[in-house]
Design an enzyme around this catalytic site. Structure first.
Site, PDB file in Angstrom:
ATOM      1  N   LYS A  56       0.840  -1.212   0.000  1.00  0.00           N
ATOM      2  CA  LYS A  56       0.000   0.000   0.000  1.00  0.00           C
ATOM      3  C   LYS A  56       0.875   1.263   0.000  1.00  0.00           C
ATOM      4  CE  LYS A  56      -3.409  -2.828  -0.089  1.00  0.00           C
ATOM      5  NZ  LYS A  56      -4.163  -3.386   1.005  1.00  0.00           N
TER       6      LYS A  56
HETATM    7  C1  PLP Z   1      -5.091  -4.532   1.522  1.00  0.00           C
HETATM    8  C2  PLP Z   1      -6.563  -4.474   1.594  1.00  0.00           C
HETATM    9  C3  PLP Z   1      -7.299  -4.818   2.755  1.00  0.00           C
HETATM   10  C4  PLP Z   1      -6.687  -5.517   3.940  1.00  0.00           C
HETATM   11  O1  PLP Z   1      -5.617  -4.901   4.490  1.00  0.00           O
HETATM   12  P1  PLP Z   1      -4.593  -5.737   5.420  1.00  0.00           P
HETATM   13  O2  PLP Z   1      -3.785  -4.610   6.016  1.00  0.00           O
HETATM   14  O3  PLP Z   1      -3.794  -6.611   4.518  1.00  0.00           O
HETATM   15  O4  PLP Z   1      -5.376  -6.474   6.430  1.00  0.00           O
HETATM   16  C5  PLP Z   1      -8.659  -4.605   2.766  1.00  0.00           C
HETATM   17  N1  PLP Z   1      -9.304  -4.109   1.697  1.00  0.00           N
HETATM   18  C6  PLP Z   1      -8.649  -3.816   0.548  1.00  0.00           C
HETATM   19  C7  PLP Z   1      -9.425  -3.268  -0.598  1.00  0.00           C
HETATM   20  C8  PLP Z   1      -7.271  -4.007   0.453  1.00  0.00           C
HETATM   21  O5  PLP Z   1      -6.635  -3.735  -0.694  1.00  0.00           O
END
Ligand code: PLP
Length: 395
Positions: free
Chosen positions: A198
């Site tokens: 991210k």
């Molecule tokens: C990455 C992601 C999540 C989950 O995040 P984590 O930190 O990996 O638990 C939830 N929703 C979306 C759309 C994502 O891309």
């Protein structure tokens, strides 16, 4: 006539000697120093660095309150809890997302209702959401797919009309704006993921922003077993477990990394936007590619760059194009397999075919590499590989 260069999967020379991943984090020396400082401090788990990270994050997105948690998934679970989701309720979300956006409803004993997406942005279609509202609907979880904000005004209006909470899963859209306002200040509850792919990372981590002090308090309780006073703020031995919460705390070590990364957010997003613009310009010359639709009233944060193939112009399907691009050492990916297609959801009774727009998009999509450390030469390699592979398979 010159012969077409052979595809790498047919024994030709790959466009690049080494694999270019679709996403990659960036940790610099300042980040390392910040983490080392946290390791030497009195607090390793949730302490002053988490407080500082929350304040800095809230400021960066223009939100009154931010609550740090251990993952984006924990953030979704906590917000659904704070929104009052429980057994018998329905939660509407998109099929074109990571499973966690839907799973948060299941954790609380609620039912998931998938509504189809808009054909252009692939974000939730407000008309489909409204058609899915019942007397049991408690929340809408909208996902800012690829980093482009959803139709937040329309969705908020639907929420207000039916007394349904709007949760914005902004895992892709930290740094994006909608009607010139930053994501994080738009919905009553917004969740972020701080996973390494991210925009900024804490290794694992998540954040929730809200404008409601009562919701913020409820979220803080939920992340700490349902206990009403945080350990480091306690003056004596008394505390109360008032709700069934979880240990969803973020550590000070992680928060130190997040705070350091947050300082570079503007630069990271700016570079993602440049890469996206370079792709979009280059692909204007490739008739088999539909580039992402960027609406003029919002500025995307470009977590992903997802193209759709015009398969009628090709002799093969998406799978063959995917394999050929991997052969050229371009780390393409697919986001996402529709959530209701997973076997767990199938066992809950979901069947393919209910979301024609999302399902058609899924069959044709490819996520191309996009991350701030990519050079222009890396971007041009991807363009070159697309040109080579699509040229090879052109009808
Ligand atoms: C990455 C992601 C999540 C989950 O995040 P984590 O930190 O990996 O638990 C939830 N929703 C979306 C759309 C994502 O891309």
């Amino acid at each position: 006539m010159t012969a077409k260069p052979a595809l790498a999967i047919d024994g030709g020379r790959p466009v690049r000697p080494a694999m270019l991943p679709y996403g990659r984090h960036r940790v610099d020396q300042a980040d390392v120093d910040a983490v080392v400082t946290a390791l030497h401090s009195d607090w390793l788990t949730t302490g002053p660095a988490v407080d500082e990270f929350e304040v800095g994050f809230a400021k960066a997105v223009g939100a009154p309150y931010a609550v740090a948690v251990s993952s984006g998934t924990a953030a979704l679970h906590a917000t659904a809890f704070a929104a009052g989701v429980g057994p018998g309720d329905e939660v509407i979300t998109t099929p074109l997302t990571f499973a966690a956006s839907a799973n948060c409803a299941l954790y609380l004993g609620a039912t998931v209702v998938f509504a189809d997406v808009r054909p252009d942005t692939l974000n939730l279609d407000p008309a489909r959401v409204e058609a899915s509202i019942t007397t049991r609907t408690r929340a809408i979880v909208t996902v800012d797919y690829t980093g482009q904000p959803s139709d937040l005004d329309e969705l908020a209006a639907i929420g207000a009309r039916h007394s349904v909470s709007l949760i914005e899963d902004a895992s892709h859209s930290l740094g994006a704006t909608y009607h010139a306002r930053p994501v994080g200040s738009l919905a009553r509850l917004t969740t972020f993921s701080l996973h390494p792919v991210k925009h900024i990372t804490t290794g694992e981590g998540g954040m929730i922003t809200t404008d409601d002090p009562d919701l913020a308090a409820r979220l803080r309780t939920f992340r700490n077993h349902g206990i009403t006073r945080e350990h480091h703020r306690r003056e004596d031995w008394r505390y109360d477990m008032a709700e069934l919460g979880y240990n969803y705390r973020l550590s000070d070590i992680q928060a130190a990394l997040g705070l350091s990364q947050l300082e570079r957010l503007g630069d990271l997003i700016a570079r993602r936007r440049q890469i996206a613009a370079r792709y979009t310009r280059a692909f204007a010359a490739l008739p088999e590619i539909e580039v992402p639709v960027a609406l003029p009233d919002r500025e995307a944060a470009w977590h992903l760059y997802v193209v759709r193939l015009r398969l009628e112009g090709l002799r093969v399907g998406r799978t063959e194009v995917f394999r050929a691009l991997r052969g050229e050492n371009i780390g393409v990916n697919v986001h996402y397999i529709p959530v209701p297609w997973h076997s767990y959801y199938e066992r809950l009774g979901f069947r393919r075919g209910g979301w024609p727009v999302a399902e058609d998009a899924y069959e044709r999509m490819l996520s191309l590499p996009i991350f701030p450390a990519m050079t222009d030469a890396d971007v041009d390699d991807v363009v070159h590989a697309m040109d080579k592979v699509l040229g090879h398979y052109r009808r």
